[in-house]
Design an enzyme around this catalytic site. Structure first.
Site, PDB file in Angstrom:
ATOM      1  N   LYS A 140      34.728  41.758  40.186  1.00  0.00           N
ATOM      2  CA  LYS A 140      34.737  42.994  40.960  1.00  0.00           C
ATOM      3  C   LYS A 140      33.944  44.117  40.305  1.00  0.00           C
ATOM      4  CE  LYS A 140      39.007  42.399  43.618  1.00  0.00           C
ATOM      5  NZ  LYS A 140      39.114  40.961  43.467  1.00  0.00           N
ATOM      6  N   GLU A 143      40.784  51.941  39.740  1.00  0.00           N
ATOM      7  CA  GLU A 143      40.052  52.792  40.674  1.00  0.00           C
ATOM      8  C   GLU A 143      41.001  53.688  41.460  1.00  0.00           C
ATOM      9  OE1 GLU A 143      37.910  49.883  42.904  1.00  0.00           O
ATOM     10  OE2 GLU A 143      39.499  49.609  44.371  1.00  0.00           O
ATOM     11  N   ARG A 197      32.668  33.169  50.538  1.00  0.00           N
ATOM     12  CA  ARG A 197      33.261  31.981  51.159  1.00  0.00           C
ATOM     13  C   ARG A 197      33.691  32.332  52.572  1.00  0.00           C
ATOM     14  NH1 ARG A 197      38.415  33.855  51.160  1.00  0.00           N
ATOM     15  NH2 ARG A 197      39.142  35.001  49.336  1.00  0.00           N
TER      16      ARG A 197
END
Length: 652
Positions: free
Chosen positions: A116, A200, A297
């Protein structure tokens, strides 16, 4: 096009991929663990190969075994589904070395978007907006705690290698950060073998909107519109729909451009999803969304995109993997109607959505106009503690959102599961909730409405208990009649046959039953044949499913189990005594942490242990204040549901 495919997955996605592969004329090869030997996807396949014990780390995650099967079976390609090895760049590379096509994106893209922190840096470089936060390499707890303070609470701790809602914790105050960080890292290490996290800013009133992207090997990348996945609990999606409510054409174009830019930045081809978090406080806007991550995916919720576009995304995956160009341009794609998907899980909303396992005694899945069901289990099968507890995905399509929701609600009403508990009633209540119907939603919606949605402990329905008891009595009466007839050729009322009443005796004039882990005494008449069943309203329409010595009573998606109590069953070993201090395993799982010792004082509500099931951690709390005694297990032990972990004695 390929002539054969090995599907390196299980459950509903393995069966869904297999159906498209067969339609395209491929020989379908599957692998399965010992626990899945009788699963529907195995029965559907042309060839099936066992690859190990039930735990995924000993079967579905062992790349070498899967590749060995692919070579022996002569598979031209491997479709990884989602989860397991679907985003494992090393596995994709190993497929190439073996001369087998990996039906997915290039390993370089998987690596670029797999972490990420790196993905956010790439997106930012490509001009895609990202959420403010710390995405660096330093993992010192004190440093991360300070960063969280600088960012400003609430913050979100997320596993760098995370996905599927695992390894995520919202933290609202500075004092809770260290405990949340440790829990998040533990869960991330177990689920992804990588404990690193990022921190975050938590967006208030967040909307989770994702965009389906597709690229080919000829440089074309396009998007297939958006899906709204804001209806979540514990960061796990519950309801997904397409298109997103309140999405204007201008905002849709902005989301689409950002998603395509992110995909182009890593040279993407195949199916992928770019996920955004939007500030929903002022509605969806072209300048009010941020990049979260890219899933390299197929997604669980891809059917809603298929329903509004009329496309088969798995077929597109196969064709792109075979080197074909995408079959259309962006301006040739259009949205037709609205689609909504509900995830039918084996879980207990009334007990904090704990996973539920066990034998499926009865299963009825819905049919009808605009209804699609992707399922992974069948009647007579098992929901085990080793995998995700999804039973099926129920998808409804209609010309409008209201029609799609009405069809989905009717489909849920027509669904029946007996055995493991499910979230059926919860889903139906969620779809009927007025704010959800009006499109007023964000990722905190479910948590704010738990009571209204029935996701809190509910009292036993006396009518349902009585219905189950009456069914058990009827079966016992028939058994006694058969026994009496076999002994003497006598036929008549078994209550006068001299054999007595065989169900567990309770207090005088009472019948003792085991109902949902509790002993219940119901009043009977002098002959022991009739139950005081004032709770049985004649207009109630219960569905009864008999399984062994128990009756499962189903009522609008809720289920209770009424049985004859077994005196040897440890679940009831404390009945009549002091059971208030027993701490039990809430589900089948692994005791990953024990926080107390013999003789240690504890307070009511104190966290005493953590049980892990299906790669999710579940805290176990002290039911009362007292002194810890009789610890029965050490950390690392496998526990059965209801197993006694320890006791808490009242302090003198």
């Amino acid at each position: 096009m390929f002539s054969s495919v090995l599907i390196a997955n299980r459950g509903e996605i393995a069966l869904r991929v297999a159906r498209t592969a067969r339609r395209l004329g491929m020989r379908v090869i599957v692998v399965h663990s010992e626990a899945d030997s009788a699963a529907p996807f195995v029965a559907f396949a042309d060839e099936a190969y066992p690859i190990g014990p039930a735990p995924a780390r000993e079967s579905y995650l062992v790349a070498e075994r899967i590749l060995d099967v692919a070579r022996r079976a002569g598979a031209e390609c491997i479709h990884p589904g989602y989860g397991f090895l679907s985003e494992n760049a090393e596995f994709a590379e190993a497929c190439a070395v073996a001369g087998i096509v990996f039906v997915g994106p290039p390993p370089s893209a998987v690596r670029a978007m797999g972490l990420k922190d790196a993905a956010k840096a790439l997106a930012e470089k490509a001009g895609v907006p990202v959420v403010p936060g710390y995405h660096g390499d330093i993992q010192d707890p004190a440093f991360l705690r300070e960063k969280a303070y600088q960012i400003g609470y609430p913050v979100l701790i997320k596993a760098v290698a995370g996905g599927g809602g695992k390894g995520m914790r919202r933290v609202d105050k500075h004092a809770d950060f260290e405990e949340a960080l440790a829990s998040c890292q533990r869960e991330a290490l177990n689920a992804f073998s990588d404990a690193r996290v990022l921190v975050e800013k938590y967006i208030t009133a967040p909307r989770h909107v994702e965009v389906q992207v597709f690229g080919d090997r000829h440089g074309q990348v396009l998007h297939l519109f958006e899906r709204d996945c804001s209806m979540q609990r514990r960061h796990q999606k519950v309801i997904e729909e397409a298109p997103a409510p309140g999405m204007s054409a201008e905002t849709r174009a902005a989301f689409g451009r950002a998603a395509v830019d992110a995909a182009r930045a890593v040279g993407y081809y195949g199916a992928g999803t770019v996920e955004f978090i939007a500030d929903g406080s002022k509605g969806l806007r072209p300048d009010g969304f941020y990049f979260m991550e890219m899933n390299t995916r197929l997604q669980v919720e891809h059917p809603v995109t298929e329903m509004i576009t009329g496309l088969d995304l798995v077929e597109w995956q196969f064709r792109v993997a075979a080197g074909e160009p995408l079959p259309c341009r962006q301006d040739q794609l259009a949205i037709a109607g609205h689609a909504v998907e509900a995830r039918l899980y084996a879980e207990e909303p009334e007990r904090g959505f704990l996973p539920s396992t066990g034998h499926i005694h009865a299963l009825r899945l819905p049919e009808g106009e605009g209804i699609r069901v992707d399922f992974g289990v069948a009647e007579g099968g098992e929901v085990t503690p080793y995998y995700d507890p999804m039973i099926a995905k129920i998808i409804a399509h209609g010309p409008s959102r209201d029609v799609a929701l009405d069809r989905l609600h009717a489909a849920l009403e027509d669904t029946l599961v007996a055995g493991p508990k499910t979230n059926l009633r919860f889903l139906a209540a969620l779809i009927d909730q007025p704010d959800f119907r009006a499109g007023r939603l964000d990722t905190g919606f479910i948590d704010r409405n738990l009571a209204a949605l029935g996701a809190e402990p509910q009292p036993l329905d006396p009518g349902a208990v009585a219905a189950g008891a009456l069914a058990l009595l009827a079966e016992e009466k028939a058994r006694l009649a058969a026994l009496a007839a076999a002994r003497s050729g006598w036929a008549g009322d078994p209550w006068s046959a001299g054999d007595g009443f065989a169900l567990a005796p309770g207090r005088a004039g009472a019948l003792r039953l085991a109902v949902e882990g509790e002993i219940v005494d119901l009043a009977t008449d002098a002959a022991g044949a009739a139950i005081a069943a004032e709770g049985l309203a004649p207009e109630r329409d219960f569905t009864l499913v008999t399984a062994g010595d128990a009756v499962h009573v189903l009522d609008r998606g809720r289920q209770i189990r009424v049985a004859v109590p077994d005196p040897l069953d440890v679940t009831f070993e404390d009945h009549g005594g002091d059971a208030g201090g027993i701490v039990r395993a809430p589900m089948h799982g692994k005791l990953v942490a024990l926080f107390v010792a013999e003789g240690e004082p504890v307070e009511k509500g104190q966290r005493v242990a953590i049980v892990e099931a299906m790669k999710m951690e579940h805290p176990v709390l002290a039911p009362r204040a007292g002194i810890v005694e009789g610890i029965a297990f050490a950390a690392g032990a496998q526990l059965g549901e209801g197993a006694r972990i320890l006791s808490i004695a009242v302090a003198e």
